[in-house]
Design a protein around this motif. Sequence first.
Motif, PDB file in Angstrom:
ATOM      1  N   PHE A 180       0.865  -1.275  -0.050  1.00 29.73           N
ATOM      2  CA  PHE A 180       0.106   0.058   0.208  1.00 29.73           C
ATOM      3  C   PHE A 180       0.863   1.372  -0.130  1.00 29.73           C
ATOM      4  O   PHE A 180       0.656   2.342  -0.844  1.00 29.73           O
ATOM      5  CB  PHE A 180      -0.794  -0.209   1.338  1.00 29.73           C
ATOM      6  N   VAL A 181       1.740   1.294   0.854  1.00 29.91           N
ATOM      7  CA  VAL A 181       2.553   2.640   0.982  1.00 29.91           C
ATOM      8  C   VAL A 181       3.671   2.738  -0.585  1.00 29.91           C
ATOM      9  O   VAL A 181       3.563   3.895  -0.909  1.00 29.91           O
ATOM     10  CB  VAL A 181       3.603   2.524   2.362  1.00 29.91           C
ATOM     11  N   ALA A 182       4.074   1.376  -0.704  1.00 27.82           N
ATOM     12  CA  ALA A 182       4.968   1.481  -1.994  1.00 27.82           C
ATOM     13  C   ALA A 182       3.761   2.245  -3.393  1.00 27.82           C
ATOM     14  O   ALA A 182       4.334   2.932  -3.864  1.00 27.82           O
ATOM     15  CB  ALA A 182       5.373   0.139  -2.708  1.00 27.82           C
ATOM     16  N   ILE A 183       2.631   1.752  -3.080  1.00 28.30           N
ATOM     17  CA  ILE A 183       1.843   2.143  -4.289  1.00 28.30           C
ATOM     18  C   ILE A 183       1.538   3.784  -4.060  1.00 28.30           C
ATOM     19  O   ILE A 183       1.652   4.671  -4.958  1.00 28.30           O
ATOM     20  CB  ILE A 183       0.425   1.603  -4.586  1.00 28.30           C
ATOM     21  N   MET A 186       4.870   5.861  -5.266  1.00 25.90           N
ATOM     22  CA  MET A 186       4.806   5.767  -6.596  1.00 25.90           C
ATOM     23  C   MET A 186       4.022   6.853  -7.424  1.00 25.90           C
ATOM     24  O   MET A 186       4.326   7.399  -8.207  1.00 25.90           O
ATOM     25  CB  MET A 186       4.627   4.498  -7.384  1.00 25.90           C
ATOM     26  N   CYS A 187       2.718   7.280  -6.708  1.00 30.47           N
ATOM     27  CA  CYS A 187       1.890   8.059  -7.073  1.00 30.47           C
ATOM     28  C   CYS A 187       2.052   9.539  -6.752  1.00 30.47           C
ATOM     29  O   CYS A 187       1.449  10.508  -7.007  1.00 30.47           O
ATOM     30  CB  CYS A 187       0.355   7.583  -6.844  1.00 30.47           C
ATOM     31  N   MET A 188       2.939   9.764  -6.087  1.00 26.21           N
ATOM     32  CA  MET A 188       3.186  11.228  -5.561  1.00 26.21           C
ATOM     33  C   MET A 188       3.951  12.050  -6.612  1.00 26.21           C
ATOM     34  O   MET A 188       4.609  11.315  -7.455  1.00 26.21           O
ATOM     35  CB  MET A 188       4.510  11.285  -4.347  1.00 26.21           C
ATOM     36  N   PRO A 189       3.883  13.110  -6.819  1.00 28.03           N
ATOM     37  CA  PRO A 189       4.441  14.055  -7.765  1.00 28.03           C
ATOM     38  C   PRO A 189       5.938  13.782  -7.784  1.00 28.03           C
ATOM     39  O   PRO A 189       6.326  14.153  -6.775  1.00 28.03           O
ATOM     40  CB  PRO A 189       3.959  15.758  -7.547  1.00 28.03           C
ATOM     41  N   GLY A 190       6.496  13.573  -8.865  1.00 33.64           N
ATOM     42  CA  GLY A 190       7.955  13.559  -8.777  1.00 33.64           C
ATOM     43  C   GLY A 190       8.693  12.174  -8.599  1.00 33.64           C
ATOM     44  O   GLY A 190       9.741  12.033  -8.592  1.00 33.64           O
TER      45      GLY A 190
END
Length: 451
Positions: A180-183, A186-190
């Motif tokens: 969950f934290v990995a996904i 990955m979706c954060m800007p940059g």
Amino acid sequence: MNENRSTFTGKLGFVLTAAGSAVGLGNIWRFPYLAAKYGGGIFLLVYLILAVTFGFALMSAEIALGRKTGLSAIGAFRQLDKRFTWVGVLGAIVPFIITPYYSVIGGWVTKYFFAFVSGDAKASAGDAYFTDFIARPVEPILWFCIFIGLTALVVFLGVDKGIEKVSKFMMPVLVVLTLFVAIYSMCMPGAMEGVKYYLTPDFSKFSATTVLAAMGQLFYSMSLAMGIMITYGSYMKKDVNLESAVHQIEIFDTSIAFLAGMMIIPSVFAFSGGNEEALGKGPSLMFITLPKVFDSMAGGTIIGAVFFLLVLFAALTSSISLMETLVSILQDKLHWDRKVTTGAVLIFCILLGVPSSLGFGVWSGFSVANMSILDMFDFISNSVMMPVVAFMTCLVIGWIVGTKTITDEIELTGPFKSKKLFNVVIKYIAPVCIVLILVSSVLDVLGIAKI
Ligand code: PFF
């Protein structure tokens, strides 16, 4: 004595117990910071290649050696060839070096868990929070003492089925939460730049030190070259398929390390940019980036608290198995009472752990080749002693007693599918590579030569 040795109930019990020892801070804390530091994708690639060759061969050899002899490292090597008892002894010394500093990091995790529970989550996302904390003379030592005290308490009372039961529940939750934290990261800007850095090998960043770091990490993460898997093997029943058990442990361990990298490296890019300074933060990386991730999440305080609780748990199961090993090595040798031995081990660990902790603050002036005291212990065990033990294991099995001793044991339950690979790795590839890498990287670290 052999008749009384307790055994695992079956393959699942064996795989889960070995995986419980293998999965710990090495996967969640150490793997991501090494991958970040040593070039991302190239480190990952080298690690994966080593895992399916060296890792597979060495883990099979150690477990089979334990099962064949029914003994722990020192006894097992003595039985193979008296002249090489010292290899078992050297392997047995490694966990004595690892346990104290492992518990210092365990103390940091405990502190973060409490920070999240006590409403300090926001502050922990600040840039200087972590460096200020570890530089304090007393506070990190108190957390370290709490962590090692808890570990010693369990060992003191005797490790029972309770831990195994809790592990079976907590480990899957840890996997889900890491995913969950990995996904989310990955979706954060940059963050995509970080994903690229982690997954695309850049061959210009390849060096002997990369390979040594990956090899040291492999041994550490899979609890190899320190006698642990030999001991576990000695508890394994003869009718369990050893080859597939090894594959399962490896897949479990490597997947968690991979996911932890996915969780941490993209967030380093999202929050601090992909510059060398941000990536090279070393042991502190997890503690600096993850609180920032949680801070940016809705409900991050609760998720962070649960996350650090699970990491704490994974760390505890590993430190318990490390301390249990120390106690049993000493008991075998000295025949002391279990409680006295645990007390002695606890004092030893505190004595060695305190300097590791102070090395980030009041003793930071003391460093060799730019390494802090904790880094130095880590370097000696992972990059010097473990490769030497692994080399000698290959030499003794490949050239002195012959690989047949081991492959026969593996073939008890049917054909050994990767027998050719095993023979070639143990006899030729592993010993040659280990020597080359060891020599070149030690020279490199000492600043004598760069290869
Ligand atoms: N393999 C563990 C980790 O990756 O965290 C460290 C470890 C635990 C090594 C237990 C040895 C051991 F007995």
